[in-house]
Write a protein that holds these residues in place. Structure first.
Motif, mmCIF file in Angstrom:
data_model
loop_
_atom_site.group_PDB
_atom_site.id
_atom_site.type_symbol
_atom_site.label_atom_id
_atom_site.label_comp_id
_atom_site.label_asym_id
_atom_site.label_seq_id
_atom_site.Cartn_x
_atom_site.Cartn_y
_atom_site.Cartn_z
ATOM 1 N N GLY A 90 22.660 25.760 -16.679
ATOM 2 C CA GLY A 90 24.114 25.792 -16.563
ATOM 3 C C GLY A 90 24.634 25.410 -15.198
ATOM 4 O O GLY A 90 25.775 25.744 -14.846
ATOM 5 N N SER A 92 26.532 23.436 -12.451
ATOM 6 C CA SER A 92 27.805 22.713 -12.678
ATOM 7 C C SER A 92 27.583 21.209 -12.783
ATOM 8 O O SER A 92 28.347 20.517 -13.467
ATOM 9 C CB SER A 92 28.804 23.028 -11.565
ATOM 10 O OG SER A 92 28.285 22.619 -10.325
ATOM 11 N N ARG A 95 26.768 20.773 -16.300
ATOM 12 C CA ARG A 95 27.967 20.996 -17.112
ATOM 13 C C ARG A 95 28.854 19.751 -17.051
ATOM 14 O O ARG A 95 29.455 19.362 -18.054
ATOM 15 C CB ARG A 95 28.726 22.244 -16.621
ATOM 16 C CG ARG A 95 27.982 23.582 -16.891
ATOM 17 C CD ARG A 95 28.761 24.776 -16.334
ATOM 18 N NE ARG A 95 28.051 26.043 -16.372
ATOM 19 C CZ ARG A 95 28.208 26.997 -17.306
ATOM 20 N NH1 ARG A 95 29.064 26.831 -18.283
ATOM 21 N NH2 ARG A 95 27.528 28.119 -17.242
ATOM 22 N N HIS A 101 28.273 22.965 -22.252
ATOM 23 C CA HIS A 101 29.220 24.072 -22.342
ATOM 24 C C HIS A 101 28.452 25.387 -22.401
ATOM 25 O O HIS A 101 27.237 25.411 -22.527
ATOM 26 C CB HIS A 101 30.115 23.887 -23.554
ATOM 27 C CG HIS A 101 30.977 22.671 -23.422
ATOM 28 N ND1 HIS A 101 32.128 22.642 -22.684
ATOM 29 C CD2 HIS A 101 30.793 21.416 -23.893
ATOM 30 C CE1 HIS A 101 32.635 21.429 -22.712
ATOM 31 N NE2 HIS A 101 31.850 20.658 -23.434
ATOM 32 N N ASN A 102 29.209 26.475 -22.354
ATOM 33 C CA ASN A 102 28.574 27.793 -22.332
ATOM 34 C C ASN A 102 27.637 27.999 -23.519
ATOM 35 O O ASN A 102 26.585 28.617 -23.382
ATOM 36 C CB ASN A 102 29.649 28.892 -22.320
ATOM 37 C CG ASN A 102 30.410 28.929 -21.009
ATOM 38 O OD1 ASN A 102 29.850 28.658 -19.953
ATOM 39 N ND2 ASN A 102 31.693 29.258 -21.072
ATOM 40 N N ARG A 106 23.753 29.002 -23.390
ATOM 41 C CA ARG A 106 23.253 30.203 -24.066
ATOM 42 C C ARG A 106 22.012 29.874 -24.910
ATOM 43 O O ARG A 106 21.009 30.587 -24.874
ATOM 44 C CB ARG A 106 24.373 30.726 -24.965
ATOM 45 C CG ARG A 106 24.080 32.007 -25.694
ATOM 46 C CD ARG A 106 25.248 32.281 -26.660
ATOM 47 N NE ARG A 106 25.125 33.563 -27.307
ATOM 48 C CZ ARG A 106 25.709 34.675 -26.887
ATOM 49 N NH1 ARG A 106 26.465 34.663 -25.808
ATOM 50 N NH2 ARG A 106 25.541 35.809 -27.537
ATOM 51 N N VAL A 123 27.096 30.049 -12.656
ATOM 52 C CA VAL A 123 28.501 30.130 -13.030
ATOM 53 C C VAL A 123 29.319 29.755 -11.800
ATOM 54 O O VAL A 123 28.817 29.814 -10.675
ATOM 55 C CB VAL A 123 28.889 31.552 -13.505
ATOM 56 C CG1 VAL A 123 28.132 31.947 -14.760
ATOM 57 C CG2 VAL A 123 28.653 32.592 -12.406
ATOM 58 N N GLU A 125 33.701 28.535 -10.455
ATOM 59 C CA GLU A 125 35.013 27.980 -10.770
ATOM 60 C C GLU A 125 35.261 26.678 -10.016
ATOM 61 O O GLU A 125 34.684 26.456 -8.966
ATOM 62 C CB GLU A 125 36.103 29.012 -10.437
ATOM 63 C CG GLU A 125 36.541 29.083 -8.957
ATOM 64 C CD GLU A 125 35.519 29.742 -8.041
ATOM 65 O OE1 GLU A 125 34.432 30.137 -8.517
ATOM 66 O OE2 GLU A 125 35.801 29.861 -6.829
ATOM 67 N N ILE A 138 37.406 32.917 -15.299
ATOM 68 C CA ILE A 138 36.421 31.856 -15.573
ATOM 69 C C ILE A 138 35.004 32.428 -15.504
ATOM 70 O O ILE A 138 34.179 32.222 -16.393
ATOM 71 C CB ILE A 138 36.582 30.696 -14.555
ATOM 72 C CG1 ILE A 138 37.932 30.000 -14.773
ATOM 73 C CG2 ILE A 138 35.419 29.711 -14.617
ATOM 74 C CD1 ILE A 138 38.053 29.229 -16.056
ATOM 75 N N GLN A 142 32.326 32.730 -18.537
ATOM 76 C CA GLN A 142 31.018 32.065 -18.464
ATOM 77 C C GLN A 142 29.887 33.072 -18.665
ATOM 78 O O GLN A 142 28.924 32.794 -19.376
ATOM 79 C CB GLN A 142 30.861 31.339 -17.116
ATOM 80 C CG GLN A 142 31.727 30.093 -17.017
ATOM 81 C CD GLN A 142 31.697 29.484 -15.618
ATOM 82 O OE1 GLN A 142 31.456 30.172 -14.624
ATOM 83 N NE2 GLN A 142 31.950 28.195 -15.537
ATOM 84 N N THR A 145 29.781 34.255 -22.398
ATOM 85 C CA THR A 145 29.396 33.264 -23.406
ATOM 86 C C THR A 145 28.060 32.604 -23.107
ATOM 87 O O THR A 145 27.341 32.231 -24.037
ATOM 88 C CB THR A 145 30.502 32.193 -23.537
ATOM 89 O OG1 THR A 145 31.776 32.832 -23.468
ATOM 90 C CG2 THR A 145 30.391 31.447 -24.857
ATOM 91 N N SER A 146 27.691 32.441 -21.849
ATOM 92 C CA SER A 146 26.432 31.734 -21.535
ATOM 93 C C SER A 146 25.210 32.642 -21.608
ATOM 94 O O SER A 146 24.106 32.159 -21.833
ATOM 95 C CB SER A 146 26.436 31.160 -20.114
ATOM 96 O OG SER A 146 27.563 30.437 -19.850
#
Ligand code: PGA
Length: 249
Positions: A90, A92, A95, A101-102, A106, A123, A125, A138, A142, A145-146
């Motif tokens: 994950g 950035s 991403r 995406h999260n 996951r 994670v 922002e 944010i 993250q 959901t991740s």
């Protein structure tokens, strides 16, 4: 007690000759902090061979499937087989570059855990999100959901990496770092219980250097760093490891 972690993310940098840098890091890696280097996938096996037992090796991504028709991808089991014990997920740059995406993160996290890897889950922002005062929303989203159910202090490390601080030389204030790390700790304790929530290590990442490491490591709930540019050379990474060892001592 959480063992401090100095993690290096080499990104798309490094050839076989770069592995000599590991030798230069070996002495500092004998200290109380754990040291991790995540080279490009092409170097994982050679890095695992070259690293003394004092440096752990990790991948920078893995596929969510165990194997199959996924040209160009690498599975968690392959990383493990090559000698990795960690994988970054994950980030950035993944991403953004790969539209991850999260939910993808996951699924990858579950695959990594099944293969026995510890995940360094990133994670963070964007600048626009911070300026709109959405940072904690944010990060909370993250994390929720991740991170799959089943996190432990052994299988999960979370790295807070504000996107605007990565590779830019801009670093949040220590108050800003502390606010996010305390928030992440509280969220993890709420979801996974105090024991697990307190045992997951929280790293800060984004323009960490020898010159700013000490003040970052003094922030509460900062258990180490995820370092990009300054992890490529032993001369730059060793002072960061030493600052972390000093913070631990
Ligand atoms: P940087 O990268 O230390 O070069 O800012 C950090 C990261 O992306 O993990």
């Amino acid at each position: 007690m959480r063992t401090k972690l100095a993690a290096g993310n080499w990104k798309m940098n490094g050839l076989k000759a770069s592995l000599s840098e590991l030798e230069g890091m070996a002495e500092a890696a004998k200290g109380v902090s754990e040291v991790l280097i995540c080279p490009p996938a092409t170097l994982v096996a050679a890095a695992a061979d070259a690293a003394s037992g004092d440096i752990a090796i990790g991948g920078q991504d893995c596929h969510a499937s165990e194997s199959g028709a996924h040209t160009g991808d690498v599975s968690a089991g392959m990383l493990k087989d090559a000698g990795a014990s960690y994988v970054i997920l994950g980030h950035s740059e993944r991403r953004t570059d790969h539209d991850e995406h999260n939910e993808h993160v996951r699924a990858k996290c579950k695959a990594a855990w099944e293969a026995g890897l510890t995940v360094v889950l990133c994670v963070g922002e964007s600048l626009a999100e911070r300026e709109a005062s959405n940072t904690l929303d944010i990060i909370g989203g993250q994390l929720a959901t991740s991170v799959p159910d089943g996190a432990t202090g052994h299988n999960l490390v979370v790295a807070y990496e504000p996107i605007w601080a990565i590779g830019t030389g801009k670093v949040p204030t220590t108050d800003q770092i502390g606010e996010v790390h305390d928030f992440m700790r509280a969220r993890l304790e709420k979801r996974f219980g105090a024991g697990v929530g307190r045992s997951v290590r929280l790293l800060y990442g984004g323009s960490v250097k020898g010159s700013n490491a000490e003040e970052i490591f003094a922030v509460s709930n900062v258990d180490g760093a995820l370092v990009g540019g300054a992890s490529l050379k032993a001369a730059d990474f060793v002072p960061i490891i030493e600052a972390l060892n000093a913070a631990a001592g």
